[in-house]
Write a protein that holds these residues in place. Structure first.
Motif, PDB file in Angstrom:
ATOM      1  N   ARG A   1       6.820 -20.332   9.036  1.00  0.00           N
ATOM      2  CA  ARG A   1       7.135 -19.196   9.913  1.00  0.00           C
ATOM      3  C   ARG A   1       7.926 -18.130   9.156  1.00  0.00           C
ATOM      4  O   ARG A   1       7.693 -16.935   9.328  1.00  0.00           O
ATOM      5  N   GLU A   2       8.881 -18.555   8.351  1.00  0.00           N
ATOM      6  CA  GLU A   2       9.685 -17.602   7.589  1.00  0.00           C
ATOM      7  C   GLU A   2       8.817 -16.793   6.645  1.00  0.00           C
ATOM      8  O   GLU A   2       9.013 -15.593   6.471  1.00  0.00           O
ATOM      9  N   THR A   3       7.819 -17.440   6.057  1.00  0.00           N
ATOM     10  CA  THR A   3       6.910 -16.738   5.161  1.00  0.00           C
ATOM     11  C   THR A   3       6.097 -15.700   5.917  1.00  0.00           C
ATOM     12  O   THR A   3       5.897 -14.578   5.446  1.00  0.00           O
ATOM     13  N   VAL A   4       5.619 -16.049   7.111  1.00  0.00           N
ATOM     14  CA  VAL A   4       4.817 -15.127   7.913  1.00  0.00           C
ATOM     15  C   VAL A   4       5.627 -13.885   8.274  1.00  0.00           C
ATOM     16  O   VAL A   4       5.140 -12.751   8.167  1.00  0.00           O
ATOM     17  N   VAL A   5       6.881 -14.082   8.681  1.00  0.00           N
ATOM     18  CA  VAL A   5       7.729 -12.952   9.046  1.00  0.00           C
ATOM     19  C   VAL A   5       7.980 -12.062   7.840  1.00  0.00           C
ATOM     20  O   VAL A   5       7.902 -10.821   7.912  1.00  0.00           O
ATOM     21  N   ALA A   6       8.273 -12.683   6.690  1.00  0.00           N
ATOM     22  CA  ALA A   6       8.551 -11.905   5.479  1.00  0.00           C
ATOM     23  C   ALA A   6       7.319 -11.131   5.030  1.00  0.00           C
ATOM     24  O   ALA A   6       7.409  -9.955   4.651  1.00  0.00           O
ATOM     25  N   VAL A   7       6.148 -11.773   5.082  1.00  0.00           N
ATOM     26  CA  VAL A   7       4.908 -11.106   4.666  1.00  0.00           C
ATOM     27  C   VAL A   7       4.596  -9.950   5.606  1.00  0.00           C
ATOM     28  O   VAL A   7       4.184  -8.868   5.169  1.00  0.00           O
ATOM     29  N   SER A   8       4.819 -10.141   6.898  1.00  0.00           N
ATOM     30  CA  SER A   8       4.571  -9.059   7.866  1.00  0.00           C
ATOM     31  C   SER A   8       5.469  -7.863   7.587  1.00  0.00           C
ATOM     32  O   SER A   8       5.028  -6.707   7.639  1.00  0.00           O
ATOM     33  N   ALA A   9       6.741  -8.136   7.282  1.00  0.00           N
ATOM     34  CA  ALA A   9       7.665  -7.040   6.967  1.00  0.00           C
ATOM     35  C   ALA A   9       7.257  -6.347   5.671  1.00  0.00           C
ATOM     36  O   ALA A   9       7.306  -5.121   5.563  1.00  0.00           O
ATOM     37  N   GLY A  10       6.821  -7.138   4.688  1.00  0.00           N
ATOM     38  CA  GLY A  10       6.392  -6.548   3.425  1.00  0.00           C
ATOM     39  C   GLY A  10       5.144  -5.712   3.561  1.00  0.00           C
ATOM     40  O   GLY A  10       4.985  -4.689   2.867  1.00  0.00           O
ATOM     41  N   LEU A  11       4.249  -6.115   4.458  1.00  0.00           N
ATOM     42  CA  LEU A  11       2.990  -5.386   4.622  1.00  0.00           C
ATOM     43  C   LEU A  11       3.183  -3.986   5.193  1.00  0.00           C
ATOM     44  O   LEU A  11       2.268  -3.162   5.118  1.00  0.00           O
ATOM     45  N   LEU A  12       4.341  -3.719   5.753  1.00  0.00           N
ATOM     46  CA  LEU A  12       4.596  -2.364   6.233  1.00  0.00           C
ATOM     47  C   LEU A  12       4.496  -1.353   5.091  1.00  0.00           C
ATOM     48  O   LEU A  12       4.119  -0.201   5.295  1.00  0.00           O
ATOM     49  N   GLY A  13       4.830  -1.792   3.878  1.00  0.00           N
ATOM     50  CA  GLY A  13       4.694  -0.897   2.731  1.00  0.00           C
ATOM     51  C   GLY A  13       3.255  -0.508   2.476  1.00  0.00           C
ATOM     52  O   GLY A  13       2.949   0.654   2.190  1.00  0.00           O
ATOM     53  N   ALA A  14       2.335  -1.486   2.573  1.00  0.00           N
ATOM     54  CA  ALA A  14       0.912  -1.195   2.401  1.00  0.00           C
ATOM     55  C   ALA A  14       0.406  -0.290   3.515  1.00  0.00           C
ATOM     56  O   ALA A  14      -0.378   0.643   3.277  1.00  0.00           O
ATOM     57  N   PHE A  15       0.851  -0.553   4.741  1.00  0.00           N
ATOM     58  CA  PHE A  15       0.454   0.283   5.873  1.00  0.00           C
ATOM     59  C   PHE A  15       0.930   1.725   5.666  1.00  0.00           C
ATOM     60  O   PHE A  15       0.182   2.683   5.903  1.00  0.00           O
ATOM     61  N   GLN A  16       2.177   1.870   5.192  1.00  0.00           N
ATOM     62  CA  GLN A  16       2.720   3.211   4.961  1.00  0.00           C
ATOM     63  C   GLN A  16       1.902   3.957   3.916  1.00  0.00           C
ATOM     64  O   GLN A  16       1.664   5.167   4.032  1.00  0.00           O
ATOM     65  N   PHE A  17       1.489   3.262   2.871  1.00  0.00           N
ATOM     66  CA  PHE A  17       0.667   3.887   1.837  1.00  0.00           C
ATOM     67  C   PHE A  17      -0.626   4.418   2.442  1.00  0.00           C
ATOM     68  O   PHE A  17      -1.008   5.580   2.227  1.00  0.00           O
ATOM     69  N   GLY A  18      -1.328   3.579   3.200  1.00  0.00           N
ATOM     70  CA  GLY A  18      -2.576   4.011   3.810  1.00  0.00           C
ATOM     71  C   GLY A  18      -2.377   5.140   4.802  1.00  0.00           C
ATOM     72  O   GLY A  18      -3.162   6.099   4.850  1.00  0.00           O
ATOM     73  N   TYR A  19      -1.307   5.052   5.580  1.00  0.00           N
ATOM     74  CA  TYR A  19      -1.033   6.088   6.573  1.00  0.00           C
ATOM     75  C   TYR A  19      -0.767   7.433   5.890  1.00  0.00           C
ATOM     76  O   TYR A  19      -1.326   8.470   6.286  1.00  0.00           O
ATOM     77  N   ALA A  20       0.083   7.414   4.858  1.00  0.00           N
ATOM     78  CA  ALA A  20       0.385   8.661   4.147  1.00  0.00           C
ATOM     79  C   ALA A  20      -0.853   9.228   3.479  1.00  0.00           C
ATOM     80  O   ALA A  20      -1.011  10.449   3.370  1.00  0.00           O
ATOM     81  N   LEU A  21      -1.744   8.359   3.044  1.00  0.00           N
ATOM     82  CA  LEU A  21      -2.965   8.810   2.381  1.00  0.00           C
ATOM     83  C   LEU A  21      -3.855   9.602   3.332  1.00  0.00           C
ATOM     84  O   LEU A  21      -4.494  10.582   2.932  1.00  0.00           O
ATOM     85  N   GLY A  22      -3.896   9.207   4.596  1.00  0.00           N
ATOM     86  CA  GLY A  22      -4.835   9.831   5.532  1.00  0.00           C
ATOM     87  C   GLY A  22      -4.248  10.751   6.572  1.00  0.00           C
ATOM     88  O   GLY A  22      -4.992  11.394   7.323  1.00  0.00           O
TER      89      GLY A  22
END
Length: 259
Positions: A1-22
Motif C-alpha cells: 500500500r505504501e508503494t502504491v501511495v508513493a507511486v501515485s504521488a510521484g506520477l503527478l510529475g508525469a501528469f504535469q509534464f503532459g498537461y503543460a505540453l498540451g
C-alpha cells in the motif's frame, strides 16, 4: 500500500509534464486576444517549453545522482507551481509585461517538465521490485498521455475570455498537492545504497516490498543495488549524457536510437 501511495504521488510529475505540453493548444485565440499577443510572440511562448525542458533534463541527471529522484520531483513541483501561477496571472500584468510574464511562466514549467521527465521514471523504477520495473516504468507514459488528454478536455471547456486562467490554476493546485504530499514520497533505495547506507536501504526495501516477500529476495535486490552503485562509481557516471556521448560510440548509438 505504501508503494502504491508513493507511486501515485510521484506520477503527478508525469501528469504535469503532459498537461503543460498540451495546455496551450485550445486557448490560443482567447489568450492572444486577452493579452494582446501577436502570433509571433505566441509562437515564442509555446516554443519556449522545449529549450527549457532540455535545460531541466540536463540538470536532472546530476541532481538525481546527488539528491535522489524524490528531491528532483519536489523541485519540479515547485517549478510547476510558480510557472503555472505566473501564467494564470499574466493578465494582471500591464499590457507590455503580460507577454514576458507568460513567457517566464512557460519556461519555468518547461524546466519542471525536464526534471520530471528524468525524475519520474527513476523514481518509479526504484520503487518497483526488480521483476516489475518494466511495468512500473510504463506508468510514466500513461501519466504523460493522461495529462495531455486532461489539458485538451479542460481547454475545450475553459477557452473563454475569463476561463482560460483556470487552465493554469489546475496544475498549480496539483503541484501544491504534490508538495503537501511530500512525506508520502519515499527516499530512493538506490541512493541510500550509493551513499554507503546499506542498512537504511534494506530497511526501506522491507517497507515498500510485500510483507510476504522472502528475506532472500530482499537481500538479492540489495546486492543488485550495491553492485549498480559500485559499477557507477567505477565508470564515473557523474558525467552528463552529452559528455558521455562525446567519448563513447556505444552511448552515441543509444542516444541516436532513442531520438
Amino acid at each position: 500500500r505504501e508503494t502504491v501511495v508513493a507511486v501515485s504521488a510521484g506520477l503527478l510529475g508525469a501528469f504535469q509534464f503532459g498537461y503543460a505540453l498540451g495546455v496551450l493548444n485550445a486557448p490560443q485565440d482567447v489568450i492572444c486576444a486577452s493579452l494582446g499577443i501577436s502570433p509571433v510572440r505566441w509562437a515564442t511562448v509555446v516554443s519556449a517549453f522545449g529549450p527549457a525542458g532540455l535545460v531541466g533534463a540536463q540538470l536532472a541527471g546530476g541532481l538525481t545522482r546527488a539528491l535522489g529522484p524524490k528531491a528532483v520531483l519536489l523541485r519540479a513541483a515547485r517549478l510547476f507551481l510558480v510557472g503555472s501561477t505566473l501564467q494564470a496571472f499574466a493578465a494582471a500584468a500591464p499590457a507590455p509585461a503580460a507577454f514576458w510574464v507568460l513567457l517566464l511562466g512557460r519556461a519555468m514549467s518547461g524546466v519542471g517538465a525536464g526534471l520530471a521527465t528524468v525524475g519520474v521514471p527513476v523514481f518509479l523504477g526504484e520503487c518497483a521490485p526488480l521483476s516489475q520495473r518494466g511495468a512500473f516504468g510504463s506508468l510514466h507514459q500513461f501519466g504523460v498521455v493522461f495529462g495531455i488528454l486532461a489539458a485538451q478536455l479542460l481547454g475545450l471547456a475553459l477557452s473563454t475570455a475569463r476561463g482560460w486562467r483556470y487552465l493554469f490554476v489546475a496544475p498549480a493546485a496539483l503541484a501544491l498537492a504534490q508538495l503537501v504530499a511530500a512525506p508520502l514520497l519515499l527516499d530512493s533505495p538506490a541512493r541510500l545504497a550509493a551513499a554507503g547506507r546499506p542498512a537504511d536501504a534494506k530497511a526501506l526495501l522491507r517497507r515498500i516490498r510485500p510483507a510476504a516477500a522472502p528475506r532472500a529476495e530482499i537481500d538479492a535486490e540489495l546486492a543488485a543495488l550495491n553492485a549498480e552503485a559500485a559499477s557507477a562509481a567505477r565508470s564515473g557516471s557523474s558525467a552528463s549524457v552529452l559528455a558521455a556521448a562525446r567519448v563513447s560510440p556505444a552511448v552515441r548509438r543509444a542516444l541516436l536510437l532513442g531520438l
